[in-house]
Design an enzyme around this catalytic site. Sequence first.
Site, PDB file in Angstrom:
ATOM      1  CG  ASP A  28       2.001  20.042  39.556  1.00  0.00           C
ATOM      2  OD1 ASP A  28       2.806  20.122  38.604  1.00  0.00           O
ATOM      3  OD2 ASP A  28       0.910  19.463  39.453  1.00  0.00           O
ATOM      4  CB  SER A  29       0.870  23.140  36.415  1.00  0.00           C
ATOM      5  OG  SER A  29       0.745  21.739  36.280  1.00  0.00           O
ATOM      6  CB  CYS A  79       5.332  21.322  37.643  1.00  0.00           C
ATOM      7  SG  CYS A  79       4.720  21.564  35.986  1.00  0.00           S
ATOM      8  CD  GLU A 105      -5.988  17.672  35.934  1.00  0.00           C
ATOM      9  OE1 GLU A 105      -6.939  18.390  36.250  1.00  0.00           O
ATOM     10  OE2 GLU A 105      -4.866  17.729  36.469  1.00  0.00           O
ATOM     11  CB  CYS A 162       3.977  14.321  32.546  1.00  0.00           C
ATOM     12  SG  CYS A 162       2.420  15.156  32.928  1.00  0.00           S
ATOM     13  CG  HIS A 185      -1.361  14.662  35.284  1.00  0.00           C
ATOM     14  ND1 HIS A 185      -0.620  15.745  35.708  1.00  0.00           N
ATOM     15  CD2 HIS A 185      -2.669  15.021  35.388  1.00  0.00           C
ATOM     16  CE1 HIS A 185      -1.446  16.727  36.035  1.00  0.00           C
ATOM     17  NE2 HIS A 185      -2.685  16.313  35.856  1.00  0.00           N
TER      18      HIS A 185
END
Length: 280
Positions: free
Chosen positions: A9-10, A72, A150, A182, A184
């Site tokens: 993932d990023s 991702c 984040e 996404c 997140h």
Amino acid sequence: MDRPIGVFDSGIGGLTVLKALLHHLPNETFLYVGDTARVPYGSKSAETVTLFSLQIGTWLVSQNVKAIVVACNTASAHSLPLLRQSLPIPVFGVIQPGAIAAISKSRGKIGVLATRGTVLSGVYEQTLKRISYDVQVWSQPAPLLVPLIEEGEIEGDILEMILSKYLIFLKVQQCDTLLLGCTHYPIIKPTISKLWPEVQIVDSAESTAVTVRNELQIRKLYQEIVLEKNLQERYKIYLTDLYDTFLQSASLFLQSTLSHYELLTLETLENTFYSFQSHA
Ligand code: DGL
């Protein structure tokens, strides 16, 4: 087949996918790479994201993984075809499994919430329409959500204000299903449901894990033998930068404490990539 499965993932958001993989593939071990030095991918060009994805994919191959899961969404959106062409092992993404899950729940009107890069790629729309040509799809980029999450803003006024701004367009279209495009966004599902109680929320982590298990079984790569390992021993985490707050956010995504991790420098990633290129 006791080789590990690579996941990347990023950053650390992809730990939501790792968590689902650990659950649905109980006899497998995993190597996870989070590109914390170069996150976010969602606001970078397709070319840059593809280069980063190829570097990480090549490094995972050099670690003898038997398959790769691109956790991702942005990397899946931009790089999956090239990764599949370039790497000698199966590569799975999160777009198709998420799209299938959304179609199976929806009555025909799907909203997609994703990073700017993923929305601009148009990949969710194309994939959803390929699966069901008469489905209606609207996509909304939500660039502020990743930094907010984040920073630990996973509920409360600030999140609700920004989320409301993003959801309004999809609400006006009367979408019955919201696909979280996404890594997140699964973390903020409770706030989404609070702001939009009627919508069905789909995230791709669970359906990706089930797809990977089925595909590995078909390809005779699935580990059937029961592992004598506890959960912590079943994964290794490599991060390209160890910044001061990552542990806190990582535990949020994995929903348990991240007890072990290693630094994987960008130099190692780049050197591995260029040495494979020169031998190709
Ligand atoms: N992992 C990215 C995704 O799923 C979100 C974070 C980023 O923009 O890099 O699209």
